[in-house]
Design a protein around this motif. Sequence first.
Motif, PDB file in Angstrom:
ATOM      1  N   SER A  99      34.231  40.126  35.605  1.00 41.28           N
ATOM      2  CA  SER A  99      33.244  39.100  35.991  1.00 41.28           C
ATOM      3  C   SER A  99      33.207  39.040  37.516  1.00 41.28           C
ATOM      4  N   SER A 100      32.250  39.736  38.098  1.00 39.45           N
ATOM      5  CA  SER A 100      32.184  39.882  39.558  1.00 39.45           C
ATOM      6  C   SER A 100      31.219  38.901  40.212  1.00 39.45           C
ATOM      7  N   GLY A 101      30.856  37.835  39.513  1.00 35.39           N
ATOM      8  CA  GLY A 101      29.868  36.896  40.048  1.00 35.39           C
ATOM      9  C   GLY A 101      30.297  36.238  41.343  1.00 35.39           C
ATOM     10  N   ASN A 102      31.588  35.860  41.444  1.00 38.63           N
ATOM     11  CA  ASN A 102      32.085  35.150  42.626  1.00 38.63           C
ATOM     12  C   ASN A 102      32.843  36.056  43.586  1.00 38.63           C
ATOM     13  N   THR A 205      28.135  36.167  48.114  1.00 36.24           N
ATOM     14  CA  THR A 205      28.536  36.911  46.910  1.00 36.24           C
ATOM     15  C   THR A 205      27.345  37.524  46.180  1.00 36.24           C
ATOM     16  N   GLU A 206      26.147  37.046  46.489  1.00 30.20           N
ATOM     17  CA  GLU A 206      24.947  37.610  45.858  1.00 30.20           C
ATOM     18  C   GLU A 206      24.532  38.938  46.507  1.00 30.20           C
TER      19      GLU A 206
END
Length: 301
Positions: A99-102, A205-206
């Motif tokens: 989960s690389s969202g953050n 992070t986006e």
Amino acid sequence: MDEIEKLQTRTDSIEERECPTNFTEFKRKRSKTEKKYERYRKRIENYKIKKKRKKCLSQENGEKVERELKEKEQKYENFLSKKQMKEKIMERLNQVYASSGNSLKICIDCSFIDKMSSKEMSRLAQQIGRCYATNKSLEHPVHFSLCNLDANSNFYKELCRVNDGFERYILEKTNQSLIEKFSDKKENICYLSPDADQYLEDIDTEKIYVIGGLVDETVNKKVTLSKCNDLKIKTYALPIEKYLSRKIGDQEENRKYNYNKILAINQVFNVLAHVFEHKDWVKALDTNVPKRKGFISHKSS
């Protein structure tokens, strides 16, 4: 008659002393049940006071407790075996890719291999290995990827030769081009180039931060910038001259500085990772920009 009245008043006063009208002076003996209930009531009150005090203490010292726990975890890590440490690092890295969202996203563009000599390719392989070593040591690892990397190429073989166990590295490897890999996120690509006009200010992070995988001893200018202009990708330069000052050459040592803003790939990687974790551009640049280039922090100057 007077004598009789005197005697009467005397007897009345004696009766009053012996039998007082104020009944509160007498203390009734409490029963065992009453005493037991009193002790129980006091225990309940003490328990409530202690509970309230404990709650207030935990609220006030919440941050302190968290810091102590982190310190204990760090001390515990010092006593872990090599195998346990390796498992802990692998678990942390796998969580990023799950989960690389953050997480901070950094990609190295390996499309410049044909422009490099074998010596330059070897240096690039070493720098990628250093990036991976840094990533393993971070508290919040980076989502690290390599694009335009052909598994059958000489460069891939060099990566395996220079970096022991490269095949097992926990990072994303793909032979897709930059545009193919991030086709749905092209507007989020931030290509880092020392020749760009605009400074990189914020780490998000986006965004996907791309570093050109190029080691060029001949220093050909605007190689990455021209590629980005053709692909219509946004380019940014590290804000070296914004946060660092130029140091005047030392006449005693007969030293002159070239003020070159081209950094090694692992140095750029370290700057981005440091800014993401600590939000401090000055320290990140001052630590990772080599002193021989002639840049120092404003405080030092």
